[in-house]
Design a protein around this motif. Structure first.
Motif, PDB file in Angstrom:
ATOM      1  N   VAL A  86     -15.840  -3.833   2.465  1.00 33.04           N
ATOM      2  CA  VAL A  86     -16.768  -2.712   2.288  1.00 33.04           C
ATOM      3  C   VAL A  86     -16.437  -1.962   0.996  1.00 33.04           C
ATOM      4  O   VAL A  86     -17.321  -1.633   0.192  1.00 33.04           O
ATOM      5  N   ARG A  87     -15.153  -1.693   0.780  1.00 31.10           N
ATOM      6  CA  ARG A  87     -14.747  -0.991  -0.435  1.00 31.10           C
ATOM      7  C   ARG A  87     -15.022  -1.836  -1.680  1.00 31.10           C
ATOM      8  O   ARG A  87     -15.439  -1.310  -2.721  1.00 31.10           O
ATOM      9  N   LEU A  88     -14.801  -3.134  -1.585  1.00 31.48           N
ATOM     10  CA  LEU A  88     -15.115  -4.037  -2.696  1.00 31.48           C
ATOM     11  C   LEU A  88     -16.593  -3.963  -3.045  1.00 31.48           C
ATOM     12  O   LEU A  88     -16.972  -3.867  -4.218  1.00 31.48           O
ATOM     13  N   SER A  89     -17.440  -3.994  -2.028  1.00 26.43           N
ATOM     14  CA  SER A  89     -18.884  -3.949  -2.252  1.00 26.43           C
ATOM     15  C   SER A  89     -19.324  -2.643  -2.910  1.00 26.43           C
ATOM     16  O   SER A  89     -20.331  -2.607  -3.616  1.00 26.43           O
ATOM     17  N   ARG A  90     -18.583  -1.592  -2.673  1.00 27.81           N
ATOM     18  CA  ARG A  90     -18.911  -0.283  -3.255  1.00 27.81           C
ATOM     19  C   ARG A  90     -18.255  -0.056  -4.610  1.00 27.81           C
ATOM     20  O   ARG A  90     -18.433   0.996  -5.211  1.00 27.81           O
ATOM     21  N   GLY A  91     -17.477  -1.017  -5.069  1.00 26.40           N
ATOM     22  CA  GLY A  91     -16.787  -0.854  -6.331  1.00 26.40           C
ATOM     23  C   GLY A  91     -15.594   0.072  -6.257  1.00 26.40           C
ATOM     24  O   GLY A  91     -15.100   0.543  -7.285  1.00 26.40           O
ATOM     25  N   GLN A  92     -15.103   0.326  -5.047  1.00 29.46           N
ATOM     26  CA  GLN A  92     -13.939   1.194  -4.852  1.00 29.46           C
ATOM     27  C   GLN A  92     -12.693   0.299  -4.799  1.00 29.46           C
ATOM     28  O   GLN A  92     -12.116   0.052  -3.751  1.00 29.46           O
ATOM     29  N   PHE A  93     -12.283  -0.170  -5.962  1.00 30.73           N
ATOM     30  CA  PHE A  93     -11.305  -1.244  -6.027  1.00 30.73           C
ATOM     31  C   PHE A  93      -9.893  -0.857  -5.556  1.00 30.73           C
ATOM     32  O   PHE A  93      -9.260  -1.653  -4.857  1.00 30.73           O
ATOM     33  N   PRO A  94      -9.355   0.308  -5.912  1.00 33.94           N
ATOM     34  CA  PRO A  94      -8.012   0.644  -5.394  1.00 33.94           C
ATOM     35  C   PRO A  94      -7.974   0.680  -3.873  1.00 33.94           C
ATOM     36  O   PRO A  94      -7.020   0.187  -3.250  1.00 33.94           O
ATOM     37  N   GLU A  95      -9.027   1.255  -3.268  1.00 32.80           N
ATOM     38  CA  GLU A  95      -9.087   1.310  -1.807  1.00 32.80           C
ATOM     39  C   GLU A  95      -9.234  -0.093  -1.215  1.00 32.80           C
ATOM     40  O   GLU A  95      -8.653  -0.411  -0.168  1.00 32.80           O
ATOM     41  N   ALA A  96     -10.024  -0.931  -1.895  1.00 29.59           N
ATOM     42  CA  ALA A  96     -10.188  -2.309  -1.424  1.00 29.59           C
ATOM     43  C   ALA A  96      -8.859  -3.049  -1.445  1.00 29.59           C
ATOM     44  O   ALA A  96      -8.502  -3.748  -0.489  1.00 29.59           O
ATOM     45  N   ILE A  97      -8.116  -2.893  -2.532  1.00 28.36           N
ATOM     46  CA  ILE A  97      -6.819  -3.568  -2.643  1.00 28.36           C
ATOM     47  C   ILE A  97      -5.885  -3.125  -1.522  1.00 28.36           C
ATOM     48  O   ILE A  97      -5.196  -3.950  -0.901  1.00 28.36           O
ATOM     49  N   ALA A  98      -5.850  -1.827  -1.242  1.00 28.09           N
ATOM     50  CA  ALA A  98      -4.951  -1.311  -0.200  1.00 28.09           C
ATOM     51  C   ALA A  98      -5.255  -1.953   1.146  1.00 28.09           C
ATOM     52  O   ALA A  98      -4.343  -2.376   1.877  1.00 28.09           O
ATOM     53  N   GLN A  99      -6.531  -2.025   1.509  1.00 27.69           N
ATOM     54  CA  GLN A  99      -6.908  -2.600   2.796  1.00 27.69           C
ATOM     55  C   GLN A  99      -6.650  -4.107   2.841  1.00 27.69           C
ATOM     56  O   GLN A  99      -6.138  -4.638   3.835  1.00 27.69           O
ATOM     57  N   LEU A 100      -6.993  -4.795   1.766  1.00 34.42           N
ATOM     58  CA  LEU A 100      -6.824  -6.245   1.746  1.00 34.42           C
ATOM     59  C   LEU A 100      -5.356  -6.645   1.721  1.00 34.42           C
ATOM     60  O   LEU A 100      -4.971  -7.657   2.320  1.00 34.42           O
ATOM     61  N   GLU A 101      -4.532  -5.858   1.048  1.00 33.91           N
ATOM     62  CA  GLU A 101      -3.100  -6.157   1.047  1.00 33.91           C
ATOM     63  C   GLU A 101      -2.488  -5.943   2.430  1.00 33.91           C
ATOM     64  O   GLU A 101      -1.569  -6.668   2.826  1.00 33.91           O
ATOM     65  N   ARG A 102      -2.996  -4.950   3.172  1.00 31.84           N
ATOM     66  CA  ARG A 102      -2.537  -4.779   4.552  1.00 31.84           C
ATOM     67  C   ARG A 102      -2.910  -5.992   5.392  1.00 31.84           C
ATOM     68  O   ARG A 102      -2.102  -6.498   6.182  1.00 31.84           O
ATOM     69  N   ALA A 103      -4.145  -6.443   5.236  1.00 38.48           N
ATOM     70  CA  ALA A 103      -4.592  -7.623   5.990  1.00 38.48           C
ATOM     71  C   ALA A 103      -3.761  -8.842   5.619  1.00 38.48           C
ATOM     72  O   ALA A 103      -3.361  -9.628   6.491  1.00 38.48           O
ATOM     73  N   LEU A 104      -3.482  -9.016   4.327  1.00 34.83           N
ATOM     74  CA  LEU A 104      -2.704 -10.176   3.890  1.00 34.83           C
ATOM     75  C   LEU A 104      -1.281 -10.122   4.421  1.00 34.83           C
ATOM     76  O   LEU A 104      -0.742 -11.140   4.878  1.00 34.83           O
ATOM     77  N   ALA A 105      -0.653  -8.957   4.379  1.00 35.38           N
ATOM     78  CA  ALA A 105       0.720  -8.829   4.878  1.00 35.38           C
ATOM     79  C   ALA A 105       0.799  -9.201   6.356  1.00 35.38           C
ATOM     80  O   ALA A 105       1.734  -9.891   6.791  1.00 35.38           O
ATOM     81  N   LEU A 106      -0.187  -8.760   7.136  1.00 39.12           N
ATOM     82  CA  LEU A 106      -0.219  -9.124   8.554  1.00 39.12           C
ATOM     83  C   LEU A 106      -0.485 -10.615   8.726  1.00 39.12           C
ATOM     84  O   LEU A 106       0.115 -11.274   9.588  1.00 39.12           O
ATOM     85  N   GLY A 107      -1.391 -11.155   7.907  1.00 37.12           N
ATOM     86  CA  GLY A 107      -1.684 -12.578   7.981  1.00 37.12           C
ATOM     87  C   GLY A 107      -0.484 -13.440   7.644  1.00 37.12           C
ATOM     88  O   GLY A 107      -0.259 -14.487   8.260  1.00 37.12           O
ATOM     89  N   GLU A 108       0.309 -12.981   6.673  1.00 33.28           N
ATOM     90  CA  GLU A 108       1.502 -13.738   6.295  1.00 33.28           C
ATOM     91  C   GLU A 108       2.523 -13.764   7.426  1.00 33.28           C
ATOM     92  O   GLU A 108       3.289 -14.725   7.545  1.00 33.28           O
ATOM     93  N   GLN A 109       2.525 -12.742   8.259  1.00 36.71           N
ATOM     94  CA  GLN A 109       3.416 -12.756   9.422  1.00 36.71           C
ATOM     95  C   GLN A 109       3.052 -13.884  10.381  1.00 36.71           C
ATOM     96  O   GLN A 109       3.912 -14.480  11.020  1.00 36.71           O
ATOM     97  N   MET A 110       1.746 -14.177  10.474  1.00 39.12           N
ATOM     98  CA  MET A 110       1.299 -15.246  11.364  1.00 39.12           C
ATOM     99  C   MET A 110       1.384 -16.609  10.694  1.00 39.12           C
ATOM    100  O   MET A 110       1.424 -17.634  11.377  1.00 39.12           O
ATOM    101  N   ASP A 111       1.361 -16.622   9.359  1.00 36.88           N
ATOM    102  CA  ASP A 111       1.451 -17.865   8.589  1.00 36.88           C
ATOM    103  C   ASP A 111       0.361 -18.858   8.992  1.00 36.88           C
ATOM    104  O   ASP A 111       0.621 -20.051   9.171  1.00 36.88           O
ATOM    105  N   GLU A 112      -0.867 -18.350   9.117  1.00 39.25           N
ATOM    106  CA  GLU A 112      -2.019 -19.192   9.443  1.00 39.25           C
ATOM    107  C   GLU A 112      -3.065 -19.030   8.346  1.00 39.25           C
ATOM    108  O   GLU A 112      -3.339 -17.911   7.898  1.00 39.25           O
TER     109      GLU A 112
END
Length: 228
Positions: A86-112
């Motif tokens: 949603v933030r990416l679509s709005r051009g709110q890039f710092p906020e987008a990065i923060a949310q996506l990095e949280r998702a990635l960190a959690l995803g890396e814990q699952m390693d899937e």
């Protein structure tokens, strides 16, 4: 051949917007009736994703509710992904990065792959929009490596155009061509409906960069029709 045709027909049905929305609505109602609130919030986060992807209202509201109400790690990954998109679509890039990095960190814990790739794609798109081209390429290449390791195409296909655009923006037509060629092997091998248009789209961009406008126009029109 018969099994392949049956699989493709099923995948075409699964890609249907109305079918997805109906099944998720049914799942939300059922999980609420039997007090399965983790399942409810997981489905809510997926509904948020569909709403974002189709431009419907309520994507951010659903994702935030799924986070506030609580759920397992997969619910959190999905909710943070949607908030990042949603933030990416709005051009709110710092906020987008923060949310996506949280998702990635959690995803890396699952390693899937399916837990990591969507966040990597979102981060690659942000990097592309911010003209951090080397970063966009590196993230796209990482997405490819994850998919290539398991012969995946369903998580790879969003990277195809993103990676192509990043290579072309770097004035590396050869790099874009090599990128598309290796991605196309996996995309064509699986042949999943709804993913193949990315190949025409990316090739059209390459032909345009080469100055072959007639070929580019044909490819991009075909891709546009397929996306529609």
């Amino acid at each position: 051949r018969r099994r392949k045709l049956l699989r493709q027909r099923l995948e075409q049905r699964l890609l249907g917007r109305g079918t997805r929305a109906r099944w998720i609505a049914d799942g939300l109602n059922f999980s609420a009736e039997i007090d399965r609130w983790n399942d409810y919030n997981y489905l809510l986060a997926h509904r948020a994703h569909i709403r974002w992807a189709t431009g419907a209202e309520g994507a951010e509201r659903d994702a935030r509710q799924a986070l506030v109400d609580g759920g397992g790690i997969t619910t959190k990954i999905q909710a943070h992904l949607v908030l990042g998109f949603v933030r990416l679509s709005r051009g709110q890039f710092p906020e987008a990065i923060a949310q996506l990095e949280r998702a990635l960190a959690l995803g890396e814990q699952m390693d899937e792959v399916q837990r990591m790739s969507p966040a990597l794609w979102g981060l690659a798109e942000v990097a592309l929009h911010e003209d951090r081209l080397d970063n966009a390429i590196a993230l796209s290449e990482r997405g490819y490596r994850l998919s290539e390791a398991i012969g995946d195409a369903s998580n790879l296909f969003p990277f195809v155009v993103t990676g192509t655009r990043a290579y072309l923006a770097s004035r590396d037509i050869d790099g874009a061509t090599a990128w598309l060629e290796k991605c196309a092997v996996l995309i064509r091998r699986r042949g999943i409906p709804g993913t193949l248009a990315t190949l025409d789209h990316a090739e059209g961009l390459i032909r345009q960069a080469e100055g072959r406008s007639n070929e580019a126009k044909e490819l991009l029109e075909r891709a546009s029709a397929a996306w529609d």
